[in-house]
Design an enzyme around this catalytic site. Structure first.
Site, PDB file in Angstrom:
ATOM      1  N   TYR A  43      -8.969  10.107   0.880  1.00  0.00           N
ATOM      2  CA  TYR A  43      -7.850   9.368   1.455  1.00  0.00           C
ATOM      3  C   TYR A  43      -7.878   7.871   1.118  1.00  0.00           C
ATOM      4  O   TYR A  43      -6.879   7.296   0.694  1.00  0.00           O
ATOM      5  CB  TYR A  43      -7.826   9.546   2.985  1.00  0.00           C
ATOM      6  CG  TYR A  43      -6.765   8.724   3.655  1.00  0.00           C
ATOM      7  CD1 TYR A  43      -5.459   9.167   3.709  1.00  0.00           C
ATOM      8  CD2 TYR A  43      -7.062   7.469   4.197  1.00  0.00           C
ATOM      9  CE1 TYR A  43      -4.472   8.394   4.296  1.00  0.00           C
ATOM     10  CE2 TYR A  43      -6.080   6.693   4.781  1.00  0.00           C
ATOM     11  CZ  TYR A  43      -4.793   7.157   4.834  1.00  0.00           C
ATOM     12  OH  TYR A  43      -3.817   6.384   5.402  1.00  0.00           O
ATOM     13  N   ASN A  63       0.837  -1.214   0.000  1.00  0.00           N
ATOM     14  CA  ASN A  63       0.000   0.000   0.000  1.00  0.00           C
ATOM     15  C   ASN A  63       0.861   1.249   0.000  1.00  0.00           C
ATOM     16  O   ASN A  63       1.899   1.294   0.649  1.00  0.00           O
ATOM     17  CB  ASN A  63      -0.877   0.067   1.256  1.00  0.00           C
ATOM     18  CG  ASN A  63      -2.214  -0.641   1.102  1.00  0.00           C
ATOM     19  OD1 ASN A  63      -3.050  -0.565   1.973  1.00  0.00           O
ATOM     20  ND2 ASN A  63      -2.404  -1.322  -0.015  1.00  0.00           N
ATOM     21  N   VAL A  64       0.356   2.283  -0.644  1.00  0.00           N
ATOM     22  CA  VAL A  64       1.053   3.575  -0.621  1.00  0.00           C
ATOM     23  C   VAL A  64       1.311   4.018   0.812  1.00  0.00           C
ATOM     24  O   VAL A  64       2.358   4.539   1.150  1.00  0.00           O
ATOM     25  CB  VAL A  64       0.222   4.650  -1.340  1.00  0.00           C
ATOM     26  CG1 VAL A  64       0.857   6.014  -1.148  1.00  0.00           C
ATOM     27  CG2 VAL A  64       0.137   4.332  -2.807  1.00  0.00           C
ATOM     28  N   LYS A  65       0.341   3.768   1.662  1.00  0.00           N
ATOM     29  CA  LYS A  65       0.432   4.142   3.079  1.00  0.00           C
ATOM     30  C   LYS A  65       1.743   3.647   3.693  1.00  0.00           C
ATOM     31  O   LYS A  65       2.377   4.348   4.474  1.00  0.00           O
ATOM     32  CB  LYS A  65      -0.769   3.550   3.806  1.00  0.00           C
ATOM     33  CG  LYS A  65      -0.711   3.589   5.313  1.00  0.00           C
ATOM     34  CD  LYS A  65      -1.169   4.913   5.860  1.00  0.00           C
ATOM     35  CE  LYS A  65      -1.094   4.891   7.390  1.00  0.00           C
ATOM     36  NZ  LYS A  65      -1.186   6.239   7.942  1.00  0.00           N
ATOM     37  N   GLY A  66       2.142   2.428   3.334  1.00  0.00           N
ATOM     38  CA  GLY A  66       3.428   1.916   3.789  1.00  0.00           C
ATOM     39  C   GLY A  66       3.499   1.661   5.273  1.00  0.00           C
ATOM     40  O   GLY A  66       2.502   1.378   5.915  1.00  0.00           O
TER      41      GLY A  66
END
Lengths: 254, 520
Positions: free
Chosen positions: B265, A131-134
């Site tokens: 988001y 995920n981009v969130k990482g």
């Protein structure tokens, strides 16, 4: 090691004079702040090898906790010749560097397919990496412009995974396994690697990577995978490894 | 407009108009679709509670059963209340249990049966919404009794041990140490679960599961703290991910005070389907509006992926879009905790002046919103000494530009989850800056024609350009093409798409009817 360092064999911490051994530490003790608490801080510092120890700051925090800052001289010596470090066998690259290498040397997007296989529904690991969130402030592989990431999510069957890897022309397959009941993570991984061996000839097989908190990183041969990543692995390490294994090392061997 | 930046009111009005134009097609889309999570939220309002022995909530079992028989597009309220009448059951949870066992068939009734089911559903859902209304009135009473924090910004602190029973004493200690708002971080990956876990939880990954029971326990603990401290301590959680409508509903039912709730988001950072997100968003914002909950939007996240100088205008654009979507859903300005962050590389020359320009721009564009000011994370290196200095400048920028909610920065960001001492040092930092310079915003008026004014106007100009471009191609296309935070998210991809359906002609959602009827 620089020439200056090479000349030294034994070193001590440096405050403002060579050999003074001065260090500074801070810690919290679960006691209310009073004389005895400060004495306890000195005792801890002494046992850490700091002697004499100066408690330069002590501050109560909430109920029953005190924060200390201690300065003092440690009596330990460090023998530089005896230092042993395990070197990573690939260079750690920034996202930008990874993108550049892929773009210039692979000249197409590097395709990564990820999944949790078997009944494992814990996508924490694969999502942290993909995920981009990482995780821990590092962005996941989706963030890398030159990587094409397909995250199949949880409870993916091995045949589905092989099919997706084929459809996405995967350069690498990432599998996450968290559940370890009755060694499920090991069985699932073996089943996965066997399926890929059966479905694709050696030269066309994607790089097989497995990750999870309970794997032994040295079991790659036994499990039939190319790499195992353990607890605390970050997306940057995985991306750097992909570049190393698929591009840098491969070109070097060719 | 407070007029410290000399913004052109015509340009500002133009920006709002462009945001409306970009957002309206998304609102139309949201109004003509539903999702499994919206329908589960409706059932929660109608009184379905609890979970099966495997921990799958009865609302999930019931929605799945209805979808299997008649699909999602009619809404589940009418088929459920029709079945309730046919089966002669009075308790909706009992009906869910029967449905899960396969002993109930659902149909879409017509004629009198349909009318009866509609009014029964509306009564049950209305009772749920009245519970939310009572919790809001209760908050008003408690705020009156205990009082709001004496200062602005409100001090916002995070706890997250994974164990709600560890979180509680930590949250209470944080409140005693000066926190006005406590946020309980969720377990990693909860946003991708398509159900809300049940009960009090003691295990999580880098956070604590958001459950109704955990909400209740923490709110009760902070009510004690509020009484002890003589100020109302607010509680925050997350209405994001696949269950955002249900999270909003549970927050309303348990009197949470703020919810993270960003319009984009989930799409950008969690690869959740755009349509799913916008439909869930609209419903959750309507619930927040009704419950008197302050939303916090997530613009800070763009700056963690994109460059905080080059992409500063994407924050402004997103704030304008979030404002439009919020107003459309019935939220008032005082409920808009629009986000932004102190994320410019400290090595950039004049980085602090740039930060001030960006923060003041947000302040001037949204004068009545309690802006949420987020601390540095990207350039926190593990050098805790430098980190503490950077956090001090972050706090100073917060007071200079009149931010409403200040998330306390930790010098150990990117090193460890905050220790007790890290939190104490961070709060000391905040207290020093607030104490030494709390009123400095009165004196802080950037020079006409100076660096800060020029920079703010430049960012506004770039935001307008981007909004013009979005206007030409629609917001969904812009998201698909990676306009925000670099990620490309096409409307036909992403997680949760299977749980989206277009409304049938007879679609019925009593919650939306009540929320929109009363809001108008």
């Amino acid at each position: 090691m620089s020439a200056v360092d090479a000349a030294k064999k034994i070193v001590r911490p440096y405050g403002d004079t060579t050999g003074d051994g001065m260090v500074q530490v801070s810690f919290t003790l679960p006691v209310s702040h009073d004389k005895r608490a400060e004495g306890a801080a000195v005792q801890l510092a002494n046992r850490m090898g700091i002697d004499p120890a100066m408690v330069v700051h002590a501050k109560p925090m909430g109920d029953g906790f005190t924060f200390f800052v201690v300065y003092g001289r440690v009596n330990h010596l460090v023998d530089l010749n005896a230092v042993q470090v395990v070197e990573r066998d690939f260079a750690l690259l920034s996202a930008k560097e990874v993108n550049t290498v892929v773009k210039q040397r692979l000249r197409r997007k590097l395709s990564v397919v990820g999944a949790c296989i078997g009944t494992d529904a814990h996508t924490v690991g694969i999502d942290a990496i993909l995920n981009v969130k990482g995780i821990a402030g590092e962005k996941g592989l989706e963030y890398y412009r030159e990587l094409k990431v397909t995250n199949l999510g949880a409870q993916v069957s091995v045949p589905e995974l092989v099919e997706a890897a084929r459809a996405e022309k995967a350069d690498a397959v990432l599998v996450s396994q968290v559940v370890t009941q009755r060694d499920a993570h090991l069985h699932n991984t073996r089943e996965m690697s066997a399926a890929f061996r059966e479905a694709m000839p050696a030269g066309r097989r994607p790089l097989l990577i497995v990750g999870g908190p309970r794997f032994d990183e040295s079991m790659t041969d036994e499990l039939g995978v190319d790499r195992i990543f353990g607890r605390g692995t970050t997306p940057g390490e995985v991306a750097s490894y992909l570049v190393h294994a698929l591009i840098t090392q491969r070109k070097a061997m060719a | 407009m407070t007029g410290k930046l000399d913004l052109d009111p015509l340009l500002v009005a133009r920006a709002r108009e462009l945001a409306r134009r970009a957002g309206q097609p998304v609102v139309d889309l949201a109004r003509s679709h539903t999702t499994v999570s919206v329908e589960r939220a409706v059932l929660r309002l109608a009184g379905v509670t609890g979970a099966d022995p495997d921990g799958i909530p009865w609302v999930n079992r019931l929605v799945d059963a209805v979808v299997a028989d008649v699909g999602l597009g009619h809404g589940v309220a009418v088929p459920v209340f029709d079945a309730l009448a046919r089966e002669g059951v009075t308790d909706v949870t009992l009906l869910a249990q029967k449905a899960a066992a396969g002993s109930v068939r659902f149909t879409v009734p017509t004629g009198r049966a349909a009318t009866a089911a509609r009014s029964a559903a509306r009564r049950a859902v209305g009772a749920g919404i009245r519970r939310i209304d009572r919790r809001r009135a209760e908050r008003d009473r408690l705020v009156k009794r205990h009082g709001d924090p004496k200062q602005r910004p409100w001090i916002y602190l995070i706890v997250a041990t994974g164990d709600i029973y560890e979180d509680i004493p930590q949250a209470q200690a944080a409140a005693r140490a000066g926190a006005d708002v406590i946020a309980v971080i969720r377990s990693t990956g909860q946003s991708l679960l398509d159900y809300v876990p049940e009960g009090a939880t003691r295990e999580g990954f880098a956070g604590t599961y958001a459950t109704q029971e955990n909400f209740r326990l923490m709110r009760a603990a902070l009510d004690e703290s509020s009484k002890e401290l003589g100020r109302y301590v607010r509680l925050t959680n997350y209405a994001s991910g696949l269950c955002m409508p249900e999270m909003a509903t549970l927050a309303g039912l348990e009197r949470l005070d703020m919810m993270l709730n960003d319009s984009m988001y989930g799409i950008l950072f969690r690869d959740i389907n755009p349509i799913r997100t916008f439909v869930d968003q609209r419903f959750s914002r309507q619930v927040h509006a009704r419950a008197g909950i302050i939303i916090n939007t997530g613009e800070d996240n763009y700056l963690t992926t994109a460059d905080a100088v080059d992409e500063a205008h994407t924050v402004t654009v997103s704030q304008l879009l979030n404002e439009f979507f919020a107003h459309e859903a019935g939220l008032a300005d005082w409920q808009l905790g629009l986000g932004h962050a102190f994320e410019i590389n400290p090595e950039v020359p004049e980085s602090f002046r740039l930060e001030l320009a960006h923060a003041l721009l947000a302040r001037e564009l949204f004068p009545d919103a309690p802006l949420k000011w987020m601390p540095p994370t990207k350039h926190m290196t593990g050098d805790v000494f430098r980190g503490n200095l950077l956090d001090g400048f972050f706090n100073l920028a917060g007071v200079l530009t009149g931010q409403g909610i200040l998330l306390v920065g930790m010098m150990t960001e990117a090193v460890v989850t905050p220790w007790l001492s890290d939190r104490d040092i961070a709060l000391q930092n905040v207290r020093y800056v607030l104490g030494a310079a709390g009123g400095l915003h009165e004196d802080f008026v950037p020079a006409p024609g100076g660096f800060i004014r020029r920079r703010a106007n430049q960012v506004l100009g770039e935001a307008l350009d981007l909004l013009e471009r979005i206007g030409e191609q629609t917001l969904l296309t812009a998201i698909a093409e990676g306009t925000f935070g670099i990620m490309k998210r096409p409307a036909d991809r992403g997680k949760g798409l299977a749980g989206v359906a277009a409304h049938e002609a007879d679609y019925c959602n009593p919650a939306t009817e009540i929320l929109e009827g009363d809001a108008a």
